[in-house]
Design a protein around this motif. Structure first.
Motif, PDB file in Angstrom:
ATOM      1  N   MET A 170      40.167  25.943  44.027  1.00 52.26           N
ATOM      2  CA  MET A 170      39.867  26.715  45.241  1.00 52.26           C
ATOM      3  C   MET A 170      40.885  27.841  45.453  1.00 52.26           C
ATOM      4  SD  MET A 170      37.086  25.654  46.467  1.00 52.26           S
ATOM      5  CE  MET A 170      36.930  26.298  48.109  1.00 52.26           C
ATOM      6  N   PHE A 227      40.364  31.551  44.624  1.00 44.12           N
ATOM      7  CA  PHE A 227      39.568  32.452  45.468  1.00 44.12           C
ATOM      8  C   PHE A 227      40.446  33.269  46.397  1.00 44.12           C
ATOM      9  CE2 PHE A 227      36.016  29.148  45.015  1.00 44.12           C
ATOM     10  CZ  PHE A 227      35.533  29.790  43.896  1.00 44.12           C
ATOM     11  N   ASP A 228      41.720  32.927  46.374  1.00 41.63           N
ATOM     12  CA  ASP A 228      42.628  33.570  47.300  1.00 41.63           C
ATOM     13  C   ASP A 228      43.747  34.229  46.517  1.00 41.63           C
ATOM     14  OD1 ASP A 228      43.611  34.240  49.714  1.00 41.63           O
ATOM     15  OD2 ASP A 228      44.704  32.352  50.015  1.00 41.63           O
ATOM     16  N   PRO A 266      33.144  31.598  47.931  1.00 42.61           N
ATOM     17  CA  PRO A 266      33.296  32.341  49.187  1.00 42.61           C
ATOM     18  C   PRO A 266      32.014  33.133  49.489  1.00 42.61           C
ATOM     19  CG  PRO A 266      34.650  33.300  47.430  1.00 42.61           C
ATOM     20  CD  PRO A 266      34.060  32.054  46.883  1.00 42.61           C
ATOM     21  N   GLN A 267      31.759  33.360  50.750  1.00 41.37           N
ATOM     22  CA  GLN A 267      30.543  34.107  51.136  1.00 41.37           C
ATOM     23  C   GLN A 267      30.544  35.515  50.569  1.00 41.37           C
ATOM     24  OE1 GLN A 267      30.553  33.822  55.470  1.00 41.37           O
ATOM     25  NE2 GLN A 267      28.681  32.619  55.265  1.00 41.37           N
ATOM     26  N   THR A 268      31.770  35.990  50.268  1.00 42.98           N
ATOM     27  CA  THR A 268      31.890  37.358  49.774  1.00 42.98           C
ATOM     28  C   THR A 268      31.615  37.462  48.270  1.00 42.98           C
ATOM     29  OG1 THR A 268      34.222  36.869  49.531  1.00 42.98           O
ATOM     30  CG2 THR A 268      33.579  38.106  51.495  1.00 42.98           C
TER      31      THR A 268
END
Ligand SMILES: Nc1ncnc2c1ncn2[C@@H]1O[C@H](COP(=O)(O)OP(=O)(O)OP(=O)(O)O)[C@@H](O)[C@H]1O
Ligand SMILES: [Mg+2]
Length: 165
Positions: free
Chosen positions: A98, A101-102, A120-122
């Protein structure tokens, strides 16, 4: 949501399309690839890496879930995942993925449909379809829900050039 379709008629054209797409990507982008075995997910990843100025070789991650590529000329490292062997999102989560994603690089995930609930939604989606009657043809559906800054013009430019070949 914005979506557009692109067609290639050879591996070389897919590389060039990937290269143009790679030049549209920015830090933190997640590109979710979907399409059957042999659709061209790894092939387009090669092109994208080229667009990011990355020189380390792109592999087909059969037994490896993640290949990390140091940043190239665009200063964006590439994290290339293949979720094919994952059963579901739990394994992704448990592996500690996870956190990717950041980050300040670009994430590309083959078989992203296997883990769609943790994306992610993006995330930008690229669905690849083949055509039995035209084995060298691929259709790419790029759909972007939450990025009004995405540089679609770069891909339009690619299409115009392609049609001149
Ligand atoms: N227009 C095209 N674009 C991309 N690949 C093509 C095209 N035409 C034929 N091919 C062939 O399709 C295959 C695509 O293989 P690739 O490994 O990229 O698929 P994949 O989607 O990553 O598969 P897997 O699900 O096994 O990871 C290659 O053998 C390539 O030569
Ligand atoms: Mg692959």
């Amino acid at each position: 949501m914005q979506e557009k379709f692109y067609q290639t008629n050879s591996v070389e054209e897919t590389y060039l399309f990937g290269e143009a797409l790679g030049r549209c990507l920015v830090a933190g982008d997640v590109l979710a690839l979907a399409g059957e075995l042999g659709a061209g997910k790894t092939t387009i990843t090669h092109g994208i890496a080229q667009g990011l100025g990355i020189t380390s070789p792109i592999s087909s991650p059969t037994f490896t879930l993640l290949f990390e590529h140091p940043a190239g000329t665009e200063n964006l490292p590439l994290f290339h995942f293949d979720a094919y062997r994952l059963t579901d999102e739990t394994e992704w989560y448990d592996a500690g993925f996870m956190e990717y994603f950041d980050n300040q690089g670009v994430v590309i995930i083959e078989w992203a449909d296997k883990i769609k609930n943790v994306l992610p939604q993006t995330a930008k989606w690229l669905h690849i379809t083949t055509n039995l009657a035209q084995p060298e043809q691929r259709v790419f559906r790029l759909s972007i829900e939450y990025d009004s800054d995405f540089n679609w013009e770069n891909l339009t430019a690619w299409e115009l050039c392609k049609n001149l070949l």
